[in-house]
Design an enzyme around this catalytic site. Structure first.
Site, PDB file in Angstrom:
ATOM      1  N   SER A  95     -24.828  88.957  -7.928  1.00 17.34           N
ATOM      2  CA  SER A  95     -25.684  88.201  -8.841  1.00 17.34           C
ATOM      3  C   SER A  95     -25.096  88.031 -10.237  1.00 17.34           C
ATOM      4  O   SER A  95     -25.404  87.049 -10.916  1.00 17.34           O
ATOM      5  CB  SER A  95     -27.056  88.856  -8.922  1.00 17.34           C
ATOM      6  OG  SER A  95     -26.948  90.227  -9.255  1.00 17.34           O
TER       7      SER A  95
ATOM      8  N   LYS B  51     -35.230  81.578  -6.028  1.00 18.26           N
ATOM      9  CA  LYS B  51     -33.986  81.028  -6.567  1.00 18.26           C
ATOM     10  C   LYS B  51     -33.796  79.600  -6.047  1.00 18.26           C
ATOM     11  O   LYS B  51     -34.473  78.698  -6.510  1.00 18.26           O
ATOM     12  CB  LYS B  51     -32.846  81.985  -6.304  1.00 18.26           C
ATOM     13  CG  LYS B  51     -32.968  83.144  -7.332  1.00 18.26           C
ATOM     14  CD  LYS B  51     -32.282  84.401  -7.049  1.00 18.26           C
ATOM     15  CE  LYS B  51     -32.681  85.422  -8.126  1.00 18.26           C
ATOM     16  NZ  LYS B  51     -32.448  86.798  -7.741  1.00 18.26           N
TER      17      LYS B  51
ATOM     18  N   HIS C   6     -28.725  84.872  -3.760  1.00 20.03           N
ATOM     19  CA  HIS C   6     -27.960  83.776  -4.367  1.00 20.03           C
ATOM     20  C   HIS C   6     -27.124  83.010  -3.346  1.00 20.03           C
ATOM     21  O   HIS C   6     -26.232  82.260  -3.717  1.00 20.03           O
ATOM     22  CB  HIS C   6     -27.051  84.324  -5.475  1.00 20.03           C
ATOM     23  CG  HIS C   6     -27.792  85.028  -6.549  1.00 20.03           C
ATOM     24  ND1 HIS C   6     -28.359  84.380  -7.615  1.00 20.03           N
ATOM     25  CD2 HIS C   6     -28.109  86.334  -6.691  1.00 20.03           C
ATOM     26  CE1 HIS C   6     -28.980  85.256  -8.387  1.00 20.03           C
ATOM     27  NE2 HIS C   6     -28.839  86.446  -7.850  1.00 20.03           N
TER      28      HIS C   6
HETATM   29  C1  LIG Z   1     -33.132  88.001  -7.963  1.00 21.03           C
HETATM   30  C2  LIG Z   1     -32.634  88.980  -6.982  1.00 21.03           C
HETATM   31  C3  LIG Z   1     -33.523  89.742  -6.221  1.00 21.03           C
HETATM   32  C4  LIG Z   1     -35.001  89.753  -6.491  1.00 21.03           C
HETATM   33  O1  LIG Z   1     -35.635  88.614  -6.050  1.00 21.03           O
HETATM   34  P1  LIG Z   1     -37.029  88.200  -6.724  1.00 21.03           P
HETATM   35  O2  LIG Z   1     -37.638  87.278  -5.763  1.00 21.03           O
HETATM   36  O3  LIG Z   1     -36.698  87.575  -8.037  1.00 21.03           O
HETATM   37  O4  LIG Z   1     -37.813  89.468  -6.902  1.00 21.03           O
HETATM   38  C5  LIG Z   1     -33.004  90.547  -5.221  1.00 21.03           C
HETATM   39  N1  LIG Z   1     -31.674  90.617  -5.006  1.00 21.03           N
HETATM   40  C6  LIG Z   1     -30.790  89.923  -5.733  1.00 21.03           C
HETATM   41  C7  LIG Z   1     -29.346  90.023  -5.428  1.00 21.03           C
HETATM   42  C8  LIG Z   1     -31.243  89.085  -6.750  1.00 21.03           C
HETATM   43  O5  LIG Z   1     -30.367  88.421  -7.496  1.00 21.03           O
END
Ligand SMILES: *Cc1c(COP(=O)(O)O)cnc(C)c1O
Length: 378
Positions: A177, A233, A205
């Site tokens: 991330s 995302k 991602h």
């Molecule tokens: C953003 C993210 C999460 C969390 O997801 P949310 O739906 O925002 O709680 C989990 N793992 C990774 C790698 C992320 O970047």
């Protein structure tokens, strides 16, 4: 207690590590307004611009009118909305797995899946740069957590050998991330098979981003036991999910506390996510627009002499110390660009950076302007 908190906050500020929330109102998929000024957003995870897509908004509106706002309870008590059933079915098919299960966030999916599956005699082996929600799940599970050096397969194998004979889960972000690089999944799967370990991959991602948008398992054409993802995302909505075998999902429905003990997502957000999923599946132009913008951004940065290593829409512009990252972020803010400084503890000490994300909603002129401003302020 409050005196202590105040002191800790002052220490954070002194080291340029203090954080606070800013209020931005979205104007469109790539611009926000703050204090009556418009800014170009370069820090969003809405990779495909679907949070503002007309088709997605229409689907959400329709669900709102048809089903109301709240879900009224946990799915095991007040039931599952048909929108959620449809989403899970189409998502499982999209991910190439038997079944899928929606959680309220990606964070809750990681915590709920890991704690549901792993117990104190088990071993979890994870990449050292895994997302905080994976780490929290590991800690809360009571299992032994072992980390291996970032993407280092020799180190992973050494750790697997050390714990051979135990129940082992290998867990990794597929797209990291904060660094935008990709885990070597074919090698990880091969090692998992050799040592009889389970594999779990966090595609937060990767879904809607890698390859044709189906995520890392499809991108590398390797089987992954447990695929985690988020709807917050590239799907432009909210929520998390896990995809895997029928028995895995049935087990989690019975054993995963963050699934059981929380009110289900609103049908409105799930309807939006379902519309996004169908767009990614049926209209390849959205994902290819993202890839085209990523290639353009790489070229513009190269033209101005800024080197950034990445394999995805995440461009880590590493500047080192937190004060420099903050100053650069503020200078770009003055130029009308939102590019947030990422500092410890999110990244290691000395690894402070601006985390730039390219989306399908950006236009090329804006990306070129951003590259020029980065070069002028680095
Ligand atoms: C953003 C993210 C999460 C969390 O997801 P949310 O739906 O925002 O709680 C989990 N793992 C990774 C790698 C992320 O970047």
């Amino acid at each position: 207690m409050e005196t202590l908190w105040k002191k800790k906050l002052e220490q954070l500020e002194k080291h340029h590590h203090l954080r606070s929330c800013k209020t931005y109102a979205y104007i469109d998929a790539s611009h926000v307004r703050m204090d009556d000024k418009s800014y170009l957003m370069m820090a969003s995870n809405d990779y495909l611009g679907l949070a503002h897509d007309r088709r997605v908004l229409e689907a959400a509106k329709e669900a709102l009118v048809q089903y109301g706002l709240g879900s009224t309870g946990s799915r095991l008590t007040s039931g599952t909305n048909p929108v959620v059933t449809t989403f899970e079915r189409e998502l499982a098919e999209f991910k190439g797995s038997e079944k899928a299960l929606v959680y309220n966030t990606g964070y809750m999916a990681n915590v709920g899946v890991i704690t549901g599956l792993m117990k104190s005699n088990d071993v979890i082996i994870g990449d050292e740069l895994n997302h905080a929600s994976i780490i929290d799940g590991c800690r809360l599970s009571g299992a032994t957590l072992v980390t291996y050096r970032h993407k280092d397969m020799m180190d992973l194998e050494a750790k697997l050998k050390e714990h051979e004979g135990k129940q082992i889960l290998i867990v990794t972000d597929s797209v990291f991330s904060m660094d935008g690089d990709i885990a070597p999944l074919p090698d990880i799967v091969e090692l998992a098979q050799k040592y009889g370990a389970l594999t779990m991959v966090d595609d937060a991602h990767a879904t809607g981003v890698l390859g044709d948008g189906r995520g890392s398992s499809h991108y590398f054409n390797v089987p992954i036991d447990i695929q985690i993802g988020t709807m917050s995302k590239a799907l432009g909505s909210e929520g998390g999910f896990v995809a895997g075998s029928k028995v895995l999902i049935d087990y989690l429905i019975n054993k995963s506390r963050s699934f059981i003990y929380s009110t289900a997502l609103s049908p409105v957000t799930v309807a939006g996510a379902l519309a996004s999923l169908r767009i990614i599946r049926d209209d390849s132009s959205v994902v290819s627009q993202l890839h085209s913008n990523v290639e353009a951004m790489k070229m513009y940065l190269q033209q101005v002499g800024v080197t950034v290593a990445t394999e995805t829409p995440i461009f880590p512009i590493i500047v080192g110390d937190a004060a420099t990252a903050l100053a650069m972020s503020e200078a770009l803010h003055d130029k009308g660009i939102i590019l947030t400084a990422i500092r410890p503890p999110t990244v290691p000490r000395g690894g402070s950076r601006l985390r730039l994300t390219v989306t399908a909603a950006h236009n090329k002129q804006d990306l070129e302007m951003v590259a020029r401003e980065i070069a002028a302020n680095i």
